[in-house]
Design a protein around this motif. Structure first.
Motif, PDB file in Angstrom:
ATOM      1  N   GLN A  90       7.181  -2.704   8.401  1.00  0.00           N
ATOM      2  CA  GLN A  90       6.100  -3.395   7.694  1.00  0.00           C
ATOM      3  C   GLN A  90       6.000  -4.846   8.191  1.00  0.00           C
ATOM      4  OE1 GLN A  90       4.272  -2.194   4.574  1.00  0.00           O
ATOM      5  NE2 GLN A  90       3.017  -3.899   5.299  1.00  0.00           N
ATOM      6  N   GLU A  91       7.164  -5.475   8.300  1.00  0.00           N
ATOM      7  CA  GLU A  91       7.206  -6.846   8.799  1.00  0.00           C
ATOM      8  C   GLU A  91       6.557  -6.945  10.175  1.00  0.00           C
ATOM      9  OE1 GLU A  91       8.660 -10.044   7.664  1.00  0.00           O
ATOM     10  OE2 GLU A  91       7.879  -8.808   6.016  1.00  0.00           O
ATOM     11  N   PHE A  92       6.964  -5.960  10.993  1.00  0.00           N
ATOM     12  CA  PHE A  92       6.445  -5.943  12.353  1.00  0.00           C
ATOM     13  C   PHE A  92       4.922  -5.827  12.353  1.00  0.00           C
ATOM     14  CE2 PHE A  92       4.985  -3.219  15.845  1.00  0.00           C
ATOM     15  CZ  PHE A  92       5.238  -4.059  16.912  1.00  0.00           C
ATOM     16  N   PHE A  93       4.412  -4.890  11.550  1.00  0.00           N
ATOM     17  CA  PHE A  93       2.971  -4.703  11.479  1.00  0.00           C
ATOM     18  C   PHE A  93       2.282  -5.951  10.938  1.00  0.00           C
ATOM     19  CE2 PHE A  93       3.637  -0.332  12.425  1.00  0.00           C
ATOM     20  CZ  PHE A  93       2.416   0.140  12.885  1.00  0.00           C
TER      21      PHE A  93
ATOM     22  N   HIS B 186       3.327  -8.964  11.100  1.00  0.00           N
ATOM     23  CA  HIS B 186       3.380  -9.959  12.155  1.00  0.00           C
ATOM     24  C   HIS B 186       2.290  -9.682  13.186  1.00  0.00           C
ATOM     25  CE1 HIS B 186       5.266 -12.899  14.773  1.00  0.00           C
ATOM     26  NE2 HIS B 186       5.155 -12.017  15.770  1.00  0.00           N
ATOM     27  N   ALA B 187       2.220  -8.400  13.592  1.00  0.00           N
ATOM     28  CA  ALA B 187       1.252  -8.000  14.608  1.00  0.00           C
ATOM     29  C   ALA B 187      -0.170  -8.260  14.132  1.00  0.00           C
ATOM     30  CB  ALA B 187       1.436  -6.527  14.960  1.00  0.00           C
ATOM     31  N   THR B 188      -0.404  -7.958  12.853  1.00  0.00           N
ATOM     32  CA  THR B 188      -1.756  -8.125  12.321  1.00  0.00           C
ATOM     33  C   THR B 188      -2.147  -9.594  12.286  1.00  0.00           C
ATOM     34  OG1 THR B 188      -1.195  -6.289  10.899  1.00  0.00           O
ATOM     35  CG2 THR B 188      -3.315  -7.337  10.497  1.00  0.00           C
ATOM     36  N   THR B 189      -1.262 -10.416  11.756  1.00  0.00           N
ATOM     37  CA  THR B 189      -1.615 -11.833  11.621  1.00  0.00           C
ATOM     38  C   THR B 189      -1.793 -12.468  12.995  1.00  0.00           C
ATOM     39  OG1 THR B 189       0.749 -12.249  11.317  1.00  0.00           O
ATOM     40  CG2 THR B 189      -0.625 -12.302   9.344  1.00  0.00           C
ATOM     41  N   ASN B 190      -1.019 -11.991  13.980  1.00  0.00           N
ATOM     42  CA  ASN B 190      -1.157 -12.551  15.315  1.00  0.00           C
ATOM     43  C   ASN B 190      -2.164 -11.781  16.170  1.00  0.00           C
ATOM     44  OD1 ASN B 190       0.745 -14.681  15.023  1.00  0.00           O
ATOM     45  ND2 ASN B 190       2.339 -13.123  15.026  1.00  0.00           N
ATOM     46  N   LYS B 191      -2.852 -10.865  15.535  1.00  0.00           N
ATOM     47  CA  LYS B 191      -3.893 -10.084  16.214  1.00  0.00           C
ATOM     48  C   LYS B 191      -3.396  -9.431  17.495  1.00  0.00           C
ATOM     49  CE  LYS B 191      -7.574 -12.391  13.938  1.00  0.00           C
ATOM     50  NZ  LYS B 191      -8.698 -13.303  13.940  1.00  0.00           N
ATOM     51  N   LEU B 192      -2.164  -8.892  17.423  1.00  0.00           N
ATOM     52  CA  LEU B 192      -1.612  -8.215  18.588  1.00  0.00           C
ATOM     53  C   LEU B 192      -2.072  -6.763  18.625  1.00  0.00           C
ATOM     54  CD1 LEU B 192       2.054  -9.571  18.474  1.00  0.00           C
ATOM     55  CD2 LEU B 192       0.171 -10.333  19.939  1.00  0.00           C
ATOM     56  N   LEU B 193      -2.483  -6.268  17.482  1.00  0.00           N
ATOM     57  CA  LEU B 193      -2.934  -4.883  17.397  1.00  0.00           C
ATOM     58  C   LEU B 193      -4.418  -4.866  17.084  1.00  0.00           C
ATOM     59  CD1 LEU B 193      -0.205  -3.026  15.330  1.00  0.00           C
ATOM     60  CD2 LEU B 193      -0.858  -2.570  17.689  1.00  0.00           C
TER      61      LEU B 193
ATOM     62  N   ASN C 116      -2.090  -2.330   8.594  1.00  0.00           N
ATOM     63  CA  ASN C 116      -1.260  -2.821   7.504  1.00  0.00           C
ATOM     64  C   ASN C 116      -0.915  -1.688   6.538  1.00  0.00           C
ATOM     65  OD1 ASN C 116       0.118  -4.606   6.021  1.00  0.00           O
ATOM     66  ND2 ASN C 116      -1.645  -5.804   5.310  1.00  0.00           N
ATOM     67  N   PHE C 117      -1.753  -0.714   6.513  1.00  0.00           N
ATOM     68  CA  PHE C 117      -1.646   0.326   5.493  1.00  0.00           C
ATOM     69  C   PHE C 117      -0.732   1.469   5.934  1.00  0.00           C
ATOM     70  CE2 PHE C 117      -3.580   3.780   2.900  1.00  0.00           C
ATOM     71  CZ  PHE C 117      -3.303   3.219   1.673  1.00  0.00           C
TER      72      PHE C 117
END
Lengths: 731, 731
Positions: free
Chosen positions: B377-380, B382-389, B397-398
């Motif tokens: 979840q943390e990874f996701f 992180h990825a979401t906020t940094n727009k890596l995904l 996120n879900f």
């Protein structure tokens, strides 16, 4: 049940009776030492005096008066005792120039008393067997009832006589007993009142020479055999025997940690990492051992008290209140007896508003003083090592220690007095409840007294070397000297005191100094009255009443008189306290000093016999007391086990165990690890303690069976009652 | 005592019966919703159907068979039930095309059963009054015995009938009952065996319409009045009522922390220092409140169970073993009854060698999985906020949340099955012991399930904002939706299911589709046999037996038939679990979220009525069960209180309370302070818990008095016995 001590003498409950010698006496003792190098042989002589003394199988309890008690008072008390159905022989005590009542009772009277005390006896097998409370009217059903000597043990006889004495109540005719212009209050217990106001100086049960001889041989001097607990129980009663049973069990349980500790100690010091692992192993073992020890002891204790017939103790409200219990007289709703009542809220108010704050304040003060003293010691140490102070032959180092010892001893005595007073004020109904609350109070202080300096070294100074040094000193020096201080010295001193008194009598006789003629006359008048009373009331056993009339051999002291010179046994309290504090020392510091268990084992091995020695050589025989377990001491031990986990975890930090094992870990992380370990250990303790069985299976079955039969019996009885009501209403 | 569930159906003990609709059914429901917007009014209609249904004061217990049970099997079972002295009416169930036994019993048979169940009843005052176990032969002494309707409550009648059914044992004549080619084993309990192998589908007690109406009015819908606990107890039995009593007591106790929390919350956020002080105050208050709450509840619980006659519960070994208890048949040494025995060591071995490691492994695995998921979840995040995904409409996120929820729900069901299986294998003798052990096992997992994510946020992430957010979400959203999920939805769904079935019957009747003629014949044959049996055995109450013969009105369903369509109440387990977990949430996190108590109060205020609603509207009536307290739940609550102290102290560090109050203190020092505070709090908890009274004074007196009378009764009885032996040996 047996409040030997009255409330003015509370102190003697906790330490050995103080032996204060006057200057003259000290001179005499000194000269005795000088004159005869053979003191030990002399003490053996005293012992022989006692053994040689007139056999008195018919004297069970001795009651003595202080010097100068008026004839009228003594006469009134004797009259009341005689009227209670006891047999009294009056004898003049030469060593103390007073009068002694040698009290016994006819078999019939003893049996009546046995019913009142609800002594449990075996039923004849043809009537169903089993153990039941003795009932006088149904005596034919009990095993051995025909054999006077077999049926009641001497301990039971003495308890019965004590109970009969204790039941005597003051009435308006006791006008002769006046103390400080105060008459005996109507309805109060005569004997208890007289003890309180020192009209009676001693009530003591008398030793049985044959049994005592056997106990000395098979108990005191049989170092390597099991304790003959059944015999001890028969002779001294259950309370004392449970102490010895616990001590024996504790000693045996120490075998495993002693062995483990020795093995660790031998293999230590080679590698820091391995030392740390040993440390961890000892901590974990400590925890598991203490849980198993407590659980197994609980089971063993239940087995013993089942065997000795006390497991099935009555609920508190069914027990008789202790003599000191005060309150308004009301009916006990449970058994419809008239007895004092004291409202719970008053006790609670006193406890929470007065006792709690007071004890907290005093312990807080003590801690503060002790910490200050440690600081002072530090300061002096510092000054000495840096040669800032003139070195007065090492005195500078010694001064703070001396001050400290004196302050602690002063605080200790103040605290004890305070506790006893507060506990008396809290006014508990049952003797066991009373003792349990006292235990908690005293242990609180002793805990600080015994461990604070070690905690200070371990957790404030964090001086591993000093801690080990201190532990070594405590475990070796203090424990070994303890036994000598506790048993050997008092024995020698007490014997010296007896020698002195006996010597004086002998001297008086040599010089032909006749004792006070008035006293002799009084004794004869009293004895005549007692004999006449007995003859009138029955034709039974009059020859027994004359026993002491006949053997008037002046140079020989009666056994009871010799025993009355011995010190009074101050209850198991002090013995337990010593052992419990030692237990604490072991569970707290065993990982820091792996030999702790071994030394404790060795000490206890000797302790059992020195304590037995005290009972069989040093002290007056105590009245037997009935308990079903070791009471609050068990809780104290279990609390120490839990605290042990916390202290052990603290030591993990002090000794830097985690950091030695995991060198990459920072100090902060190692603390975090220890805290987690501590909580896991505490949780584990809880879980294990919760899931282990509290009683052996067969005892649960036996208890349930009794419960079942009681339920069924009440059901049957109530149905019968209702049928009776129906029949009577039909007629 | 009442194992409604057999071991294949263990799941239904813990959650609501699963409502699986087939596709067709779902369509029907959909169309029902579409066609009629007035669903609610329809559910009220169903309700009215029930109320209108044929009154059946003479039917106490309904026993139903599954479809296609052979006539011979049903006949054999009926024959055995009739021979046990019960009255059976056979009726065809239209909604399920099966046969139902409408079981009742004559007053005489009920009274005989009351003796077996040892039901306590009041003695007439002229025979001494008081409450005693009912004895058939002595019935004249009991109050109201003449009044059939007053003497036994419907709940008692049902328990008696259940007990009579339960006592029926298989014998060699039951050859007709064959399942999977296995004959009924000789000597086994017939009903229990049939339930296990699904030859009998349901045994349920039937509601009493008048009492139920009153409960609905005065209990479910009287939101602001006290719960009518006495009436609930009379109707539903003690076990269920103690749950509601506890819930009510808990809710009232929440008033103080709710008020305090609100006050704190209102005055927070102005000054960091004051916030920290509030935090500390809430921690301390938490501790004291939880101690008082538990102590007072223990007292209240004792009062209630004293009033309802169960405080004086028999010891475990005096209770009957639970039906599922397996073992070699031996004599019970306590009451000389033949019953299964299972050696303690086998249980202990299983527990420590299999249960313990298994549960630890599974919980360990769960923790590992959950932590991994948090990482993911943390990874996701992180990825979401940094727009890596690529952002697929917030799905990234879900995804981990969804995976997590599914895994947890899977683990949960696996764990529950495992626990129940393990607990059954441990084979406890008494129902209460069995339940207590199950509680501990289940709570262990639920603890991790409910709190791990919060602990993770609080102590690993140390994210104060996120923690507060999560707590807010849990206390508001989850709690409020919980009640709807728990009571309102199931109520609607169950009613829909009923409507469907009833509709189908109505449709069949409209289309004139006759039910299976063979079934109708069978029912008539069975009924004829039952009537004949009754007529032969006695002339009593035959008109009652004909009750259902008469009123053959096809379009009307009998009340019992409607009730048989309702779901089975799955025991108090789930309700307690929910509340206990909520209690934990509150004591753990109240200082972090001061409104916790207020929201909990509000939730519980509604929870009481929704739970009552479930009992009076949703579920089948349960059989009454006898307990004297809330069992192991109390221990769980107390353990949570202790854990609460530890968690609260952890929060002190997370929130940096100490550092805000004492800015000069380093982080390491603040941790040390918190650790000391924690230990002081834990010690304080121990001391308070130890010194507070466990029972109210008057109950101690009452218990002691009963104990005293039982002791005296056994003494008297034994003496009488010995006299009898003496007399008989003399003659």
């Amino acid at each position: 049940m047996f409040d030997n001590q009255n409330d003015e003498e509370e102190n003697s409950n906790f330490h050995l009776p103080k032996m204060k010698f006057s200057k003259d006496e000290l001179k005499t003792i000194g000269s005795l030492f000088k004159k005869r190098f053979t003191t030990i042989s002399k003490t053996v002589v005293t012992n022989r005096i006692w053994l040689k003394s007139a056999k008195s199988s018919s004297c069970h309890v001795l009651l003595t008066f202080p010097k100068n008690t008026s004839y009228d008072t003594i006469f009134t008390i004797m009259d009341r005792i005689l009227k209670a159905g006891l047999i009294v022989n009056v004898k003049q005590h030469k060593t103390s120039s007073t009068v002694g009542f040698y009290i016994t009772a006819s078999y019939e009277r003893l049996l009546q008393g046995a019913e009142d005390l609800e002594i449990k006896k075996i039923i004849k097998t043809n009537y169903g067997g089993g153990i039941k409370e003795f009932i006088f009217d149904e005596q034919e059903f009990y095993e051995n009832i025909e054999n006077e000597d077999l049926f009641l043990t001497t301990q039971e006889r003495q308890s019965i006589i004590y109970d009969i004495l204790y039941q005597i109540r003051c009435d308006n005719n006791d006008e002769q007993i006046i103390v400080n212009d105060k008459k005996v209050p109507n309805g109060r217990r005569l004997i208890f009142w007289c003890q309180k106001y020192k009209i009676i100086s001693q009530i003591l049960p008398i030793h049985d020479q044959d049994d005592l001889k056997e106990l000395r041989k098979n108990w005191v001097f049989s170092l390597f055999s099991n304790q003959p607990l059944d015999k001890v129980c028969k002779y001294f009663g259950i309370k004392l025997t449970l102490y010895f049973a616990w001590l024996g069990f504790y000693t045996k349980s120490l075998l495993i940690p002693a062995f483990l500790g020795l093995a660790m100690w031998l293999s230590m010091g080679k590698d820091e990492k391995w030392d740390s692992i040993f440390f961890l192993v000892l901590c974990s073992f400590n925890l598991i051992w203490s849980i198993c020890f407590n659980d197994l002891w609980n089971q063993r204790c239940a087995e013993l008290s089942y065997k000795w017939g006390t497991l099935d103790m009555k609920e508190n409200l069914l027990q008789d209140p202790r003599p000191m219990f005060k309150g308004e007289y009301k009916l006990n709703k449970v058994n419809n007896k008239l007895e004092p009542h004291y409202p719970e809220y008053k006790r609670a108010l006193f406890r929470y508003l007065i006792t709690f704050p007071t004890l907290l304040a005093v312990t807080g003060l003590t801690i503060a003083i002790m910490l200050k003293m440690f600081d002072l010691q530090e300061f002096f140490n510092h000054a000495t090592t840096n040669k800032l102070l003139p070195e007065l032959m090492g005195l500078t180092n010694f001064i703070p220690k001396m001050i400290y010892a004196n302050i602690i001893s002063f605080l200790n005595s103040v605290y004890k007095r305070m506790c006893t007073w507060l506990n008396d004020k809290e006014n508990y109904r049952e003797q066991t409840t009373h003792e349990n609350h006292l235990i908690v109070k005293i242990v609180l202080f002793q805990f600080i007294n015994s461990y604070l300096s070690l905690f200070y070294i371990a957790f404030y100074l964090q001086d591993v070397g000093l801690l080990k040094e201190q532990l070594f000193a405590i475990f070796i020096t203090r424990q070994l000297t303890g036994n000598i201080k506790e048993a050997i010295f008092p024995y020698i001193f007490e014997n010296l005191k007896q020698i002195k008194k006996i010597d004086r009598v002998a001297k008086d006789e040599k010089l032909d100094i006749k004792p006070d003629q008035e006293l002799i006359d009084n004794v004869q008048r009293l004895q005549r009255y007692a004999t006449k009373f007995l003859e009138q009331s029955s034709n039974l056993n009059t020859e027994k009443a004359d026993n002491y009339q006949e053997e008037e051999i002046p140079s020989e002291l009666s056994q009871p008189e010799v025993e009355s010179l011995m010190p009074n046994y101050p209850d198991t309290f002090g013995d337990y306290l010593e052992m419990v504090m030692q237990y604490g020392l072991m569970v707290f510091f065993a990982p820091a000093f792996p030999l702790a268990a071994l030394f404790t084992l060795f000490n206890n091995f000797i302790e059992i016999r020195t304590d037995a020695f005290k009972m069989c050589f040093l002290y007056q025989r105590p009245f037997g007391q009935i308990v079903s377990n070791i009471g609050r001491w068990q809780d104290v031990i279990e609390t120490f086990s839990i605290l042990g986990i916390i202290v052990n975890c603290g030591l993990l930090i002090t000794f830097g165990v985690i950091q030695k094992l995991l060198p990459s870990v920072t100090f902060y992380e190692s603390v975090a690890i220890v805290i987690v370990v501590e909580h896991v250990f505490l949780g584990f303790y809880k879980v294990l303690n919760y899931s282990l069985p509290k009683l052996p299976r067969w005892i649960i079955v036996a208890k349930s069976r009794l419960e079942y039969r009681r339920r069924e019996a009440l059901r049957t009885l109530e149905m019968n009652e209702m049928h009776n009501i129906k029949c009577s209403s039909n007629n």
